[in-house]
Design an enzyme around this catalytic site. Sequence first.
Site, PDB file in Angstrom:
ATOM      1  CG  LEU A  33      28.527  45.241  34.722  1.00  0.00           C
ATOM      2  CD1 LEU A  33      27.343  44.422  34.176  1.00  0.00           C
ATOM      3  CD2 LEU A  33      29.707  44.427  34.672  1.00  0.00           C
ATOM      4  CG  HIS A  37      32.308  44.710  32.234  1.00  0.00           C
ATOM      5  ND1 HIS A  37      32.705  45.951  32.908  1.00  0.00           N
ATOM      6  CD2 HIS A  37      33.251  44.094  32.854  1.00  0.00           C
ATOM      7  CE1 HIS A  37      33.507  46.103  33.782  1.00  0.00           C
ATOM      8  NE2 HIS A  37      33.953  44.775  33.850  1.00  0.00           N
ATOM      9  CE  LYS A 149      41.528  46.344  31.010  1.00  0.00           C
ATOM     10  NZ  LYS A 149      41.275  47.237  32.199  1.00  0.00           N
ATOM     11  CD  GLN A 153      41.289  38.169  33.731  1.00  0.00           C
ATOM     12  OE1 GLN A 153      41.363  38.630  35.030  1.00  0.00           O
ATOM     13  NE2 GLN A 153      40.277  38.538  32.959  1.00  0.00           N
ATOM     14  CB  VAL A 176      35.153  48.306  24.620  1.00  0.00           C
ATOM     15  CG1 VAL A 176      34.392  49.486  24.080  1.00  0.00           C
ATOM     16  CG2 VAL A 176      34.564  47.000  23.930  1.00  0.00           C
ATOM     17  CB  SER A 186      35.803  48.996  37.006  1.00  0.00           C
ATOM     18  OG  SER A 186      34.984  48.146  36.243  1.00  0.00           O
TER      19      SER A 186
HETATM   20  P1  AMP Z   1      36.863  43.180  35.481  1.00  0.00           P
HETATM   21  O1  AMP Z   1      35.349  43.382  35.982  1.00  0.00           O
HETATM   22  O2  AMP Z   1      37.805  44.270  35.459  1.00  0.00           O
HETATM   23  O3  AMP Z   1      37.296  41.731  36.296  1.00  0.00           O
HETATM   24  O4  AMP Z   1      36.673  42.704  33.966  1.00  0.00           O
HETATM   25  C1  AMP Z   1      35.920  41.491  33.429  1.00  0.00           C
HETATM   26  C2  AMP Z   1      35.971  41.217  32.217  1.00  0.00           C
HETATM   27  O5  AMP Z   1      35.825  42.223  31.345  1.00  0.00           O
HETATM   28  C3  AMP Z   1      37.555  40.761  31.981  1.00  0.00           C
HETATM   29  O6  AMP Z   1      37.445  39.452  31.202  1.00  0.00           O
HETATM   30  C4  AMP Z   1      37.995  41.970  31.206  1.00  0.00           C
HETATM   31  O7  AMP Z   1      39.255  41.899  30.529  1.00  0.00           O
HETATM   32  C5  AMP Z   1      36.903  42.394  30.522  1.00  0.00           C
HETATM   33  N1  AMP Z   1      36.965  43.838  30.297  1.00  0.00           N
HETATM   34  C6  AMP Z   1      37.412  44.995  31.240  1.00  0.00           C
HETATM   35  N2  AMP Z   1      37.363  46.088  30.443  1.00  0.00           N
HETATM   36  C7  AMP Z   1      37.539  45.704  29.112  1.00  0.00           C
HETATM   37  C8  AMP Z   1      37.504  46.364  27.972  1.00  0.00           C
HETATM   38  N3  AMP Z   1      37.927  47.718  27.729  1.00  0.00           N
HETATM   39  N4  AMP Z   1      37.399  45.960  26.540  1.00  0.00           N
HETATM   40  C9  AMP Z   1      36.969  44.620  26.598  1.00  0.00           C
HETATM   41  N5  AMP Z   1      36.638  43.845  27.724  1.00  0.00           N
HETATM   42  C10 AMP Z   1      37.115  44.439  28.923  1.00  0.00           C
END
Ligand code: AMP
Length: 288
Positions: A33, A37, A149, A153, A176, A186
């Site tokens: 995270l 997140h 972002k 999706q 963010v 990540s």
């Molecule tokens: P992930 O763990 O990459 O599957 O992301 C989980 C959630 O966090 C998804 O809904 C992503 O779109 C969101 N997320 C990932 N990076 C960002 C970011 N920089 N700003 C806002 N939400 C994010």
Amino acid sequence: MIRATTIREVREAVQQARREGKSIGFVPTMGYLHDGHLRLVDTARRENGLVVASVFVNPLQFGPNEDLQRYPRDLERDAHLLMQHRCDVLFAPSVEEMYPRPMETVVDVARLGQPLCGRSRPTHFRGVATVVAKLFHIVGPDRAYFGRKDGQQVAVIRRMVEDLNFPVEIVDVPTVREPDGLALSSRNVYLTPEERAHATVLYRALQWARGRILEGVRSGPELARGMAEIIGAEPGVRMDYAEVVHTDTLEPLEHLEGRVMLAVAAYVGKARLIDNLQLTIRGDEVLE
Ligand code: AMP
């Protein structure tokens, strides 16, 4: 914070909260995270009585030559951060808990999964829609939080929820970024310091296009070409795509009007990075 690893445990926690009259907010993640997140968790915290976050690196959404094995993981750190952000339930199932046998049933949001990232990741959005459908059935949230972002999706999940009548409100949360504009991800841990500097080209390309739009440019192909040139000129960066599409249908736009998404993706070192900018355009007016 309750730490659940089984479907039964998470359902019990949610049922208890429902009996107490609480609304349920859900944040699905693959863990490792970061502040992106955590922005989703904070938003869910403000709007719901119970906040559930999941950490699950979903094999179904990785292609055969992708980074499933080396995807970064640190569940103890994730649990600590979620506790600090007042998450109530962490659901971190094993692959066996989620997929005790090979899936016969999948959710395929056919057309929306094909353009943009779907071209280099043809089975990705089927994997995403399938795991999110499962997680929605397991958790049963009132609201689910996704990052802007991952713009494609959000479009895929919104359409799935509409088509299949999931009683869930999809909330999208602004991206963010690092101070220099790089979207938190990540996968940024894959970058060397030098690659990290080149990776900001995605944001620079989007900002260039934003500037042109504010100057009055409304041609999708002109903006897409310009972004592609900026990304293509950056050393150590291999462009995947640069497009201007409708935010909901993901169809390429000749003329910018309504909900517009500028979407870019590129390979930088071992990482494949994506970013986008979403605007609403009404003639001369541009809303951010
Ligand atoms: P992930 O763990 O990459 O599957 O992301 C989980 C959630 O966090 C998804 O809904 C992503 O779109 C969101 N997320 C990932 N990076 C960002 C970011 N920089 N700003 C806002 N939400 C994010």
